[in-house]
Design a protein around this motif. Structure first.
Motif, mmCIF file in Angstrom:
data_model
loop_
_atom_site.group_PDB
_atom_site.id
_atom_site.type_symbol
_atom_site.label_atom_id
_atom_site.label_comp_id
_atom_site.label_asym_id
_atom_site.label_seq_id
_atom_site.Cartn_x
_atom_site.Cartn_y
_atom_site.Cartn_z
ATOM 1 N N ALA A 222 4.052 1.522 10.678
ATOM 2 C CA ALA A 222 5.174 0.973 11.440
ATOM 3 C C ALA A 222 5.151 -0.539 11.394
ATOM 4 N N CYS A 223 6.338 -1.109 11.407
ATOM 5 C CA CYS A 223 6.477 -2.558 11.481
ATOM 6 C C CYS A 223 7.147 -2.820 12.832
ATOM 7 N N PHE A 224 6.492 -3.635 13.667
ATOM 8 C CA PHE A 224 6.875 -3.690 15.081
ATOM 9 C C PHE A 224 7.906 -4.779 15.388
ATOM 10 N N MET B 277 -4.182 -0.222 4.046
ATOM 11 C CA MET B 277 -4.736 -1.189 4.997
ATOM 12 C C MET B 277 -4.062 -1.088 6.366
ATOM 13 N N LEU B 278 -4.411 -0.044 7.088
ATOM 14 C CA LEU B 278 -3.879 0.163 8.428
ATOM 15 C C LEU B 278 -5.021 0.567 9.339
ATOM 16 N N ALA B 279 -4.944 0.162 10.592
ATOM 17 C CA ALA B 279 -6.017 0.415 11.541
ATOM 18 C C ALA B 279 -6.302 1.914 11.683
ATOM 19 N N ILE C 144 3.266 -8.518 7.554
ATOM 20 C CA ILE C 144 2.935 -9.700 8.353
ATOM 21 C C ILE C 144 4.128 -10.652 8.377
ATOM 22 N N GLY C 145 4.720 -10.875 7.206
ATOM 23 C CA GLY C 145 5.863 -11.791 7.123
ATOM 24 C C GLY C 145 6.983 -11.357 8.044
ATOM 25 N N LEU C 146 7.316 -10.081 7.990
ATOM 26 C CA LEU C 146 8.450 -9.584 8.766
ATOM 27 C C LEU C 146 8.169 -9.653 10.273
ATOM 28 N N ASN D 231 0.821 -1.203 0.000
ATOM 29 C CA ASN D 231 0.000 0.000 0.000
ATOM 30 C C ASN D 231 0.855 1.253 0.000
ATOM 31 N N TYR D 232 2.046 1.101 0.530
ATOM 32 C CA TYR D 232 2.863 2.297 0.675
ATOM 33 C C TYR D 232 3.551 2.658 -0.620
ATOM 34 N N THR D 233 3.620 1.724 -1.566
ATOM 35 C CA THR D 233 4.292 2.086 -2.799
ATOM 36 C C THR D 233 3.298 2.520 -3.862
ATOM 37 N N GLY E 82 -0.553 -10.617 1.431
ATOM 38 C CA GLY E 82 -1.471 -9.484 1.300
ATOM 39 C C GLY E 82 -2.878 -9.833 1.751
ATOM 40 N N ARG E 83 -3.732 -8.821 1.714
ATOM 41 C CA ARG E 83 -5.116 -9.012 2.135
ATOM 42 C C ARG E 83 -6.049 -8.458 1.061
ATOM 43 N N ALA E 84 -7.244 -9.011 1.023
ATOM 44 C CA ALA E 84 -8.224 -8.577 0.021
ATOM 45 C C ALA E 84 -9.433 -7.972 0.719
ATOM 46 N N PHE F 228 12.103 -17.249 3.999
ATOM 47 C CA PHE F 228 11.204 -16.327 3.292
ATOM 48 C C PHE F 228 11.101 -16.719 1.824
ATOM 49 N N ILE F 229 9.886 -16.598 1.303
ATOM 50 C CA ILE F 229 9.672 -16.760 -0.133
ATOM 51 C C ILE F 229 9.033 -15.464 -0.608
ATOM 52 N N GLU F 230 9.740 -14.731 -1.446
ATOM 53 C CA GLU F 230 9.249 -13.407 -1.854
ATOM 54 C C GLU F 230 9.247 -13.322 -3.384
HETATM 55 N N1 LIG Z 1 2.416 -3.196 11.599
HETATM 56 C C1 LIG Z 1 1.465 -3.005 10.694
HETATM 57 O O1 LIG Z 1 1.005 -1.893 10.479
HETATM 58 C C2 LIG Z 1 0.906 -4.176 9.973
HETATM 59 C C3 LIG Z 1 1.212 -5.469 10.366
HETATM 60 C C4 LIG Z 1 0.679 -6.520 9.660
HETATM 61 C C5 LIG Z 1 -0.169 -6.276 8.599
HETATM 62 N N2 LIG Z 1 -0.459 -5.011 8.241
HETATM 63 C C6 LIG Z 1 -1.312 -4.729 7.089
HETATM 64 O O2 LIG Z 1 -1.856 -5.938 6.609
HETATM 65 C C7 LIG Z 1 -1.774 -5.971 5.205
HETATM 66 C C8 LIG Z 1 -1.338 -7.323 4.740
HETATM 67 O O3 LIG Z 1 0.013 -7.611 5.146
HETATM 68 P P1 LIG Z 1 0.923 -8.568 4.306
HETATM 69 O O4 LIG Z 1 2.262 -8.633 4.930
HETATM 70 O O5 LIG Z 1 0.180 -9.840 4.055
HETATM 71 O O6 LIG Z 1 0.960 -7.837 2.887
HETATM 72 P P2 LIG Z 1 2.073 -6.902 2.200
HETATM 73 O O7 LIG Z 1 1.424 -6.329 1.013
HETATM 74 O O8 LIG Z 1 2.710 -6.004 3.195
HETATM 75 O O9 LIG Z 1 3.209 -7.931 1.740
HETATM 76 C C9 LIG Z 1 2.926 -9.011 0.904
HETATM 77 C C10 LIG Z 1 4.233 -9.509 0.320
HETATM 78 O O10 LIG Z 1 3.962 -10.767 -0.314
HETATM 79 C C11 LIG Z 1 4.621 -10.816 -1.577
HETATM 80 N N3 LIG Z 1 3.871 -11.790 -2.387
HETATM 81 C C12 LIG Z 1 2.604 -11.677 -2.843
HETATM 82 N N4 LIG Z 1 2.241 -12.810 -3.506
HETATM 83 C C13 LIG Z 1 3.289 -13.669 -3.435
HETATM 84 C C14 LIG Z 1 3.514 -15.003 -3.884
HETATM 85 N N5 LIG Z 1 2.595 -15.686 -4.552
HETATM 86 N N6 LIG Z 1 4.700 -15.593 -3.628
HETATM 87 C C15 LIG Z 1 5.655 -14.897 -2.938
HETATM 88 N N7 LIG Z 1 5.493 -13.634 -2.487
HETATM 89 C C16 LIG Z 1 4.326 -13.024 -2.718
HETATM 90 C C17 LIG Z 1 4.559 -9.361 -2.055
HETATM 91 O O11 LIG Z 1 5.548 -9.096 -3.017
HETATM 92 C C18 LIG Z 1 4.774 -8.584 -0.757
HETATM 93 O O12 LIG Z 1 6.152 -8.372 -0.494
HETATM 94 C C19 LIG Z 1 -0.807 -4.891 4.776
HETATM 95 O O13 LIG Z 1 -1.492 -4.056 3.883
HETATM 96 C C20 LIG Z 1 -0.430 -4.155 5.997
HETATM 97 O O14 LIG Z 1 -0.711 -2.780 5.866
HETATM 98 C C21 LIG Z 1 0.069 -3.956 8.904
#
Ligand SMILES: NC(=O)c1ccc[n+]([C@@H]2O[C@H](COP(=O)([O-])OP(=O)(O)OC[C@H]3O[C@@H](n4cnc5c(N)ncnc54)[C@H](O)[C@@H]3O)[C@@H](O)[C@H]2O)c1
Ligand SMILES: Cc1cc2nc3c(=O)[nH]c(=O)nc-3n(C[C@H](O)[C@H](O)[C@H](O)COP(=O)(O)OP(=O)(O)OC[C@H]3O[C@@H](n4cnc5c(N)ncnc54)[C@H](O)[C@@H]3O)c2cc1C
Length: 555
Positions: A426-428, A395-397, A273-275, A22-24, A365-367, A290-292
Motif C-alpha cells: 500500500a502507498c499511504f 522490500m516491505l515490512a 517513497i517519492g509519492l 519490487n512489484y513488477t 530505491g533501496r539496496a 518529480f524526476i522519473e
Molecule cells: N508504503 C510502503 O509500503 C512503502 C513506502 C516507502 C517505501 N517502501 C519501500 O521502500 C523501497 C524503496 O522505495 P523507493 O520509492 O525509493 O523505490 P521504488 O523502487 O518504489 O521507486 C524508485 C523510483 O525511482 C526511479 N529511479 C531510479 N533511479 C532513478 C534516477 N537515477 N533518476 C530518476 N528516477 C530514478 C525508478 O524508476 C522508480 O520509479 C521500495 O521497495 C518500497 O517497497 C514502501
C-alpha cells in the motif's frame, strides 16, 4: 575448510541500474526458505547507518581490510576443531532487529526455540526508525492538513474551519515520538518473551557461528546457534553523481526528521517513497518537481491505477514532473546558490536541462545492506537464511516478517512456502493506493505464456454509501481474474482506506479462495468493504468452473 560453507547464492547480483519496482519484477516466485536465497552484495556502503558501522566512501578501503580480518577470523574459528560445534548456545540467532528479525524472533519463541537477536544500531530497524512508522505519522498530518485546507470538502460537509496551519517542530516530534513508542514496544515484546537482545554488529564467522562486537576495535563475542537468520535490512540507494549533504540533498532518512519544509523540492524517483513524500510536502506547502527515469510516473503500479493516481494525486496539486530523464549530477545548495540537478534523456543519454531548486529528495530505491557480514559471493554456509530487505525480494515490512516466520516454520520441521503474490502493498497517500498479486500487463503476459484467458472487473467508490457520506467518492477497485476457474490474479485499489480494504483480496489469494466462493461472503452495510463485495460479484466466471453457481456467460 572454507569450501564446507554452504550459503548458496542462487540468483545473480542485480546490476546497479534503475532498481525496478519490487512489484513488477521480483515477487512472482514463491519464497521457500529451504531454497537458497539471493544475498546481493551490491558494493554499496551505508552512509546513513546510525551505528558504528557507518561507512563513508573514503572508508570503503578499510572495509576491505576488515573483510580480510573477518575471513581470518572464520578460518581461525573453524580451525578450532575444524568442524561445526556439537552443542549450541541458541537454537536460533537472528542478525538484525528490524521488523523481519522481530517477526522471526517472536515466532521462534512460540515454537519453543531458544532465540537471540543481534542488533548493531537501534531495535526496530528501518521501518520503525526511518521508514513506515515515522512516514505514516507525517502522512497522518498531511491527510488532516489536506482535509482542513479543502474549503470545497469542508463546505460539502457543512463545516466551517478557520485557516489551517501547522508547527513544523510539532509535526516532526509527532513522527519521532511515534518511532520511540513503537521501538520500545518491539523491544519490550522480545524481552517479555525471553529473546536475548545482544548489542553489537554481527558477522558470520562460520557454520553456526556468529561474532558480534560493539566497535571495530573490540574483540568479537562469539555465539553459536543451530540456525542463523540474516535480517540486516537495506539502505537508501543513491545513484552515482548525486551528492547527499543531509540538508538540501537528502534521502528519506533525513526527510523523516522534517528539519525543514522547502518551498520547492525536487523528488528524484516516483515510487513509494517519492509519492508518499509528495503527499506530505504539498500538504505542508511545498511545490514538488518529480524526476522519473522511466516514461511514466509511478511505473510500478498497474497502469490504469497509475493514470488515475496521476489525475487524483499529481495533477490537482502543486506538482510538475519530468519523465524519461535521469538525474546524473546533483549538487547541494552552497554559498547562497541553489541545489542544481543535471538531467539527461534516459534513452539517448543527451543532456536535457539543469534545474535549480531549494532541495532534492533522492527516492531511487533501496539496496540490501549485506556487506560487513563477512560473507563473499560463493560462500556457502549451512543453516543460514536471509530474510527481508536484505534479500531484496520484496522490500516491505510485513514481507520481511512473513519471510522470518516462514523460515522458523521451515527449521521447526514444516515445509512452509510463502506465496509473495498474496502479499499486499500500500502507498499511504490521500487517498491511498493498494495492490496484491499481478498488474494487468503482468497477468496478460502470464496468460499468454500459460494459455489461459484474463478478465477484468472494476467498481467505483462513487456508488459506495460510506465513501459518499465521507465525501470521498473518488476511487476505483480493479479485479484481474481467470474467467475459466475464478482465480484471483490481482486486485488494485485507489480510494479511501484502500490500504485496509486490500486484505480481503490478499487473504483470498493466500487461502486459494475463488471468486465463486468469495462473492457469497456478506459485508456490513454501509461500509467501504462493499466496494470489494461489488467487485467480486461483478466478475463473470464461467458456469462450469468448479464451485461456480453463476449464470452461464459468453466469454
Ligand atoms: N508504503 C510502503 O509500503 C512503502 C513506502 C516507502 C517505501 N517502501 C519501500 O521502500 C523501497 C524503496 O522505495 P523507493 O520509492 O525509493 O523505490 P521504488 O523502487 O518504489 O521507486 C524508485 C523510483 O525511482 C526511479 N529511479 C531510479 N533511479 C532513478 C534516477 N537515477 N533518476 C530518476 N528516477 C530514478 C525508478 O524508476 C522508480 O520509479 C521500495 O521497495 C518500497 O517497497 C514502501
Ligand atoms: C521512508 C520509508 C517508508 C516505508 N514505509 C513502509 C510502509 O509503509 N510499509 C511497509 O511495509 N514497508 C515500508 N517501508 C519498507 C520497510 O521499512 C522495510 O521493508 C522493512 O524495514 C524491512 O525490514 P527488515 O527487518 O528486513 O530490515 P530493517 O528494518 O532495515 O532492519 C535491519 C536491522 O538490521 C540491523 N543490522 C544491519 N546489519 C547488522 C549487523 N551486521 N549486525 C547487527 N545488526 C545489523 C540494522 O541496524 C537494522 O536495525 C518503508 C521504507 C522507507 C525507507
Amino acid at each position: 575448510m572454507q569450501s564446507s560453507l554452504t550459503l548458496s547464492l542462487s540468483q545473480p547480483a542485480t546490476a546497479l541500474t534503475i532498481p525496478k519496482s519490487n512489484y513488477t519484477v521480483n515477487h512472482s516466485l514463491p519464497f521457500h526458505p529451504s531454497k537458497p536465497i539471493n544475498l546481493r552484495f551490491c558494493g554499496l556502503r551505508r552512509e546513513a547507518f546510525g551505528g558504528f558501522s557507518s561507512l563513508s566512501r573514503s572508508q570503503s578501503l578499510q572495509s576491505k581490510f576488515r573483510s580480510k580480518k573477518i575471513s581470518n577470523a572464520i578460518s581461525a574459528s573453524l580451525s578450532d576443531n575444524g568442524s561445526a560445534p556439537k552443542s549450541f548456545d541458541y537454537d536460533l540467532i537472528i542478525i538484525g532487529a528490524g521488523v523481519g528479525g522481530h517477526g522471526a524472533a517472536l515466532h521462534a519463541v512460540e515454537k519453543g526455540l531458544k532465540t537471540a537477536i543481534i542488533e548493531g544500531d537501534v531495535v526496530g530497524g528501518t521501518c520503525v526508525n526511518r521508514g513506515c512508522v515515522p512516514s505514516k505519522a507525517l502522512l497522518a498530518v498531511s491527510g488532516r492538513m489536506r482535509e482542513l485546507q479543502s474549503e470545497h470538502h469542508m463546505k460539502a460537509l457543512g463545516l466551517q474551519v478557520a485557516a489551517a496551519g501547522y508547527d513544523r517542530q510539532g509535526v516532526a516530534d509527532h513522527a519521532n515520538n511515534l518511532a520511540t513508542k513503537i521501538r520500545n514496544n518491539l523491544t519490550n515484546s522480545m524481552k517479555a518473551l525471553g529473546v536475548d537482545i545482544l548489542t553489537g554488529f554481527g558477522t558470520i564467522l562460520g557454520p553456526h557461528k556468529v561474532g558480534y562486537r560493539r566497535s571495530r576495535d573490540s574483540p568479537f563475542n562469539i555465539v553459536t546457534a543451530k540456525d542463523i537468520i540474516i535480517a540486516t535490512g537495506s539502505v537508501p540507494f543513491v545513484p552515482k553523481g548525486i551528492e547527499v549533504d543531509g540538508k538540501t540533498v537528502i534521502t528519506s532518512d533525513h526527510a523523516l526528521k522534517l528539519e525543514s519544509v522547502p518551498d520547492w523540492i525536487a523528488i528524484v524517483g516516483s515510487g513509494y517513497i517519492g509519492l508518499e513524500f509528495s503527499d506530505v510536502y504539498t500538504a505542508l506547502g511545498s511545490e514538488v518537481t518529480f524526476i522519473e527515469a522511466l516514461d511514466q510516473l509511478m511505473p510500478g503500479f498497474d497502469p490504469e491505477i497509475g493514470k488515475l493516481a496521476q489525475r487524483v494525486l499529481i495533477n490537482p496539486r502543486k506538482i510538475d514532473y519530468h519523465t524519461g530523464v535521469f538525474a546524473t549530477k546533483i549538487t547541494p545548495a552552497k554559498n547562497g546558490k541553489p541545489v542544481t540537478i543535471e538531467l539527461i534523456d534516459a534513452n539517448t543519454k543527451e543532456p536535457k536541462e539543469t534545474l535549480e531548486v531549494d532541495a532534492a529528495l533522492i527516492a531511487t530505491g533501496r539496496a540490501p545492506f549485506t556487506d560487513s557480514l563477512g560473507l563473499d559471493i560463493g560462500d556457502l554456509i549451512p543453516h543460514l537464511y536471509c530474510i527481508g530487505d536484505a534479500n531484496g525480494k520484496m522490500m516491505l515490512a510485513h514481507a520481511a516478517s512473513a519471510q522470518g516466520i516462514s523460515v522458523v516454520e521451515q527449521i521447526t520441521g514444516r515445509d512452509h512456502v510463502l506465496n509473495h503474490l498474496s502479499i499486499p502493498a500500500a502507498c499511504f497517500t490521500h487517498p491511498e493506493i493498494s495492490m496484491v498479486g499481478l498488474t494487468e500487463p503482468q497477468a496478460r503476459e502470464k496468460a499468454e505464456k500459460e494459455g489461459f484467458e484474463v478478465s477484468v472487473a472494476k467498481t467505483s467508490f462513487k456508488a459506495n454509501t460510506k465513501a459518499l457520506a465521507e465525501n470521498e467518492g473518488e476511487g476505483l477497485a480493479k479485479l484481474i481474474y481467470r474467467p475459466d476457474n475464478g482465480e484471483i490474479l490481482g486486485v488494485h485499489i485507489l480510494g479511501l482506506h484502500a490500504a485496509d480494504l486490500i486484505h480481503e483480496a490478499s487473504n483470498a489469494i493466500a487461502l486459494g479462495t475463488s471468486i465463486q466462493d468469495i462473492k457469497f461472503a456478506v459485508h456490513a452495510h454501509p461500509t467501504l468493504s462493499e466496494v470489494l463485495d461489488e467487485l467480486f460479484k461483478s466478475a463473470k466466471v464461467k458456469a462450469h468452473a468448479p464451485g461456480s453457481v453463476s449464470e452461464p456467460v459468453a466469454v
